[in-house]
Design a protein around this motif. Sequence first.
Motif, PDB file in Angstrom:
ATOM      1  N   HIS A   3      39.822  47.028  42.617  1.00  3.65           N
ATOM      2  CA  HIS A   3      39.499  46.305  43.845  1.00  3.65           C
ATOM      3  C   HIS A   3      38.274  46.950  44.486  1.00  3.65           C
ATOM      4  CE1 HIS A   3      43.541  44.548  43.610  1.00  3.65           C
ATOM      5  NE2 HIS A   3      43.977  45.781  43.405  1.00  3.65           N
ATOM      6  N   GLY A   4      37.244  46.163  44.791  1.00  6.96           N
ATOM      7  CA  GLY A   4      36.061  46.687  45.472  1.00  6.96           C
ATOM      8  C   GLY A   4      36.151  46.436  46.960  1.00  6.96           C
ATOM      9  N   TYR A   5      35.674  47.413  47.758  1.00  5.64           N
ATOM     10  CA  TYR A   5      35.661  47.261  49.208  1.00  5.64           C
ATOM     11  C   TYR A   5      34.264  47.552  49.738  1.00  5.64           C
ATOM     12  CZ  TYR A   5      36.556  47.925  54.165  1.00  5.64           C
ATOM     13  OH  TYR A   5      36.502  47.827  55.527  1.00  5.64           O
ATOM     14  N   ALA A   6      33.669  46.563  50.421  1.00  4.59           N
ATOM     15  CA  ALA A   6      32.351  46.705  51.031  1.00  4.59           C
ATOM     16  C   ALA A   6      32.476  46.420  52.521  1.00  4.59           C
ATOM     17  CB  ALA A   6      31.365  45.735  50.383  1.00  4.59           C
ATOM     18  N   ARG A   7      31.731  47.196  53.327  1.00  5.61           N
ATOM     19  CA  ARG A   7      31.782  46.996  54.774  1.00  5.61           C
ATOM     20  C   ARG A   7      30.423  47.295  55.391  1.00  5.61           C
ATOM     21  NH1 ARG A   7      31.343  49.771  58.911  1.00  5.61           N
ATOM     22  NH2 ARG A   7      31.369  51.732  57.783  1.00  5.61           N
ATOM     23  N   ILE A  17      24.830  43.073  52.935  1.00  4.74           N
ATOM     24  CA  ILE A  17      25.909  43.762  52.238  1.00  4.74           C
ATOM     25  C   ILE A  17      25.785  43.590  50.723  1.00  4.74           C
ATOM     26  CG2 ILE A  17      27.672  41.947  52.139  1.00  4.74           C
ATOM     27  CD1 ILE A  17      29.578  44.080  53.457  1.00  4.74           C
ATOM     28  N   ASP A  18      24.778  42.831  50.286  1.00  8.92           N
ATOM     29  CA  ASP A  18      24.620  42.503  48.863  1.00  8.92           C
ATOM     30  C   ASP A  18      24.494  43.732  47.968  1.00  8.92           C
ATOM     31  OD1 ASP A  18      24.785  39.859  49.524  1.00  8.92           O
ATOM     32  OD2 ASP A  18      22.624  39.508  49.457  1.00  8.92           O
ATOM     33  N   ARG A  19      23.796  44.775  48.445  1.00  9.10           N
ATOM     34  CA  ARG A  19      23.647  45.986  47.625  1.00  9.10           C
ATOM     35  C   ARG A  19      25.003  46.576  47.286  1.00  9.10           C
ATOM     36  NH1 ARG A  19      24.410  51.135  48.586  1.00  9.10           N
ATOM     37  NH2 ARG A  19      24.563  50.797  50.816  1.00  9.10           N
ATOM     38  N   GLN A  20      25.874  46.679  48.297  1.00  8.83           N
ATOM     39  CA  GLN A  20      27.217  47.224  48.062  1.00  8.83           C
ATOM     40  C   GLN A  20      27.975  46.364  47.051  1.00  8.83           C
ATOM     41  OE1 GLN A  20      29.622  48.485  51.510  1.00  8.83           O
ATOM     42  NE2 GLN A  20      27.783  48.164  52.726  1.00  8.83           N
ATOM     43  N   GLU A  30      37.039  44.020  40.064  1.00  8.42           N
ATOM     44  CA  GLU A  30      37.467  42.683  39.630  1.00  8.42           C
ATOM     45  C   GLU A  30      37.729  41.772  40.827  1.00  8.42           C
ATOM     46  OE1 GLU A  30      40.422  43.348  36.150  1.00  8.42           O
ATOM     47  OE2 GLU A  30      40.328  45.216  37.313  1.00  8.42           O
ATOM     48  N   SER A  31      38.137  42.346  41.934  1.00 11.68           N
ATOM     49  CA  SER A  31      38.317  41.579  43.171  1.00 11.68           C
ATOM     50  C   SER A  31      37.512  42.287  44.255  1.00 11.68           C
ATOM     51  CB  SER A  31      39.789  41.487  43.562  1.00 11.68           C
ATOM     52  OG  SER A  31      40.285  42.759  43.910  1.00 11.68           O
ATOM     53  N   LEU A  32      36.964  41.514  45.178  1.00 11.68           N
ATOM     54  CA  LEU A  32      36.125  42.089  46.232  1.00 11.68           C
ATOM     55  C   LEU A  32      36.706  41.781  47.606  1.00 11.68           C
ATOM     56  CD1 LEU A  32      32.555  41.244  44.912  1.00 11.68           C
ATOM     57  CD2 LEU A  32      33.605  43.496  45.037  1.00 11.68           C
ATOM     58  N   PHE A  33      36.694  42.771  48.463  1.00 11.08           N
ATOM     59  CA  PHE A  33      37.101  42.639  49.852  1.00 11.08           C
ATOM     60  C   PHE A  33      35.889  43.053  50.684  1.00 11.08           C
ATOM     61  CE2 PHE A  33      40.877  43.078  47.406  1.00 11.08           C
ATOM     62  CZ  PHE A  33      41.848  42.335  48.066  1.00 11.08           C
ATOM     63  N   VAL A  34      35.333  42.097  51.420  1.00 12.14           N
ATOM     64  CA  VAL A  34      34.087  42.310  52.164  1.00 12.14           C
ATOM     65  C   VAL A  34      34.340  42.034  53.633  1.00 12.14           C
ATOM     66  CG1 VAL A  34      31.706  41.505  52.438  1.00 12.14           C
ATOM     67  CG2 VAL A  34      32.722  41.617  50.160  1.00 12.14           C
ATOM     68  N   ILE A  60      40.807  51.514  43.832  1.00 15.18           N
ATOM     69  CA  ILE A  60      39.986  51.024  44.931  1.00 15.18           C
ATOM     70  C   ILE A  60      38.607  51.658  44.756  1.00 15.18           C
ATOM     71  CG2 ILE A  60      39.616  51.044  47.427  1.00 15.18           C
ATOM     72  CD1 ILE A  60      42.696  51.145  47.698  1.00 15.18           C
ATOM     73  N   ILE A  61      37.585  50.814  44.741  1.00 11.20           N
ATOM     74  CA  ILE A  61      36.212  51.295  44.552  1.00 11.20           C
ATOM     75  C   ILE A  61      35.412  50.985  45.812  1.00 11.20           C
ATOM     76  CG2 ILE A  61      34.145  51.165  43.109  1.00 11.20           C
ATOM     77  CD1 ILE A  61      35.921  49.851  40.927  1.00 11.20           C
ATOM     78  N   THR A  62      34.655  51.963  46.281  1.00  4.70           N
ATOM     79  CA  THR A  62      33.749  51.750  47.408  1.00  4.70           C
ATOM     80  C   THR A  62      32.483  52.565  47.167  1.00  4.70           C
ATOM     81  OG1 THR A  62      33.613  51.621  49.825  1.00  4.70           O
ATOM     82  CG2 THR A  62      34.667  53.586  48.891  1.00  4.70           C
ATOM     83  N   THR A  63      31.425  52.271  47.919  1.00  2.00           N
ATOM     84  CA  THR A  63      30.138  52.925  47.655  1.00  2.00           C
ATOM     85  C   THR A  63      30.000  54.270  48.351  1.00  2.00           C
ATOM     86  OG1 THR A  63      29.121  51.682  49.469  1.00  2.00           O
ATOM     87  CG2 THR A  63      28.920  50.756  47.235  1.00  2.00           C
ATOM     88  N   GLU A  64      30.642  54.434  49.503  1.00  2.00           N
ATOM     89  CA  GLU A  64      30.538  55.683  50.278  1.00  2.00           C
ATOM     90  C   GLU A  64      31.826  55.880  51.068  1.00  2.00           C
ATOM     91  OE1 GLU A  64      27.202  55.244  52.967  1.00  2.00           O
ATOM     92  OE2 GLU A  64      26.139  54.071  51.470  1.00  2.00           O
TER      93      GLU A  64
END
Length: 195
Positions: A3-7, A17-20, A30-34, A60-64
């Motif tokens: 699961h990806g998480y971008a904020r 938010i496109d870069r994240q 595989e799934s994104l939560f923005v 859970i994957i996030t950029t920072e």
Amino acid sequence: MNHGYARCSTNETKQDIDRQVRELKAAGAESLFVEYEHGDADEKKQLSLLLEQARPGDTIITTEVSRLSRSTKQLCEIIDRIQKQKLRLEIIGSITIDCRSGELDPMTKAFLQMSGIFAELELSMIRSRVRSGMANAKAKGAKIGRPQATVDDIPAVFLRHYPAYKKKQLNVSELARVCDLSRTTVYKYIDLLEG
């Protein structure tokens, strides 16, 4: 499942938010939560939803670290929840915390908490600079805040549907929905036209 998480702190018209999202997809999300919410906000709906949907063994994957939270207290709560739910947390290019066994290495937890402290410090410094800049601008006579809206600022879509509201064919909620505006903005435009 990954699961990806971008904020981001502000809405999509002001912050990209496109870069994240690209980085999360490249890392295997595989799934994104923005969501667009401040880092220290009490509630982040998409993060809460992600944690509700995640199952033991998921990642859970996030950029920072600061994407999860800019509050050390909240970050500790998130880490505890990840541990209890037996999840894996991957911060791209930084650290991977594997709690799938239900255990968390003390050094890893300490590193993550220190990262959270720096994220909170960064937020405090940003806010301090903003306050200082605003005080400086105000001292020089600049007007702070949004400019006052006028009748000329009312969008055409609102003016097109406003007569139906006046004829009681639409209520405020319906007018807001058809114009794709918030109720607060609709009330503001009504006041401008009627006040």
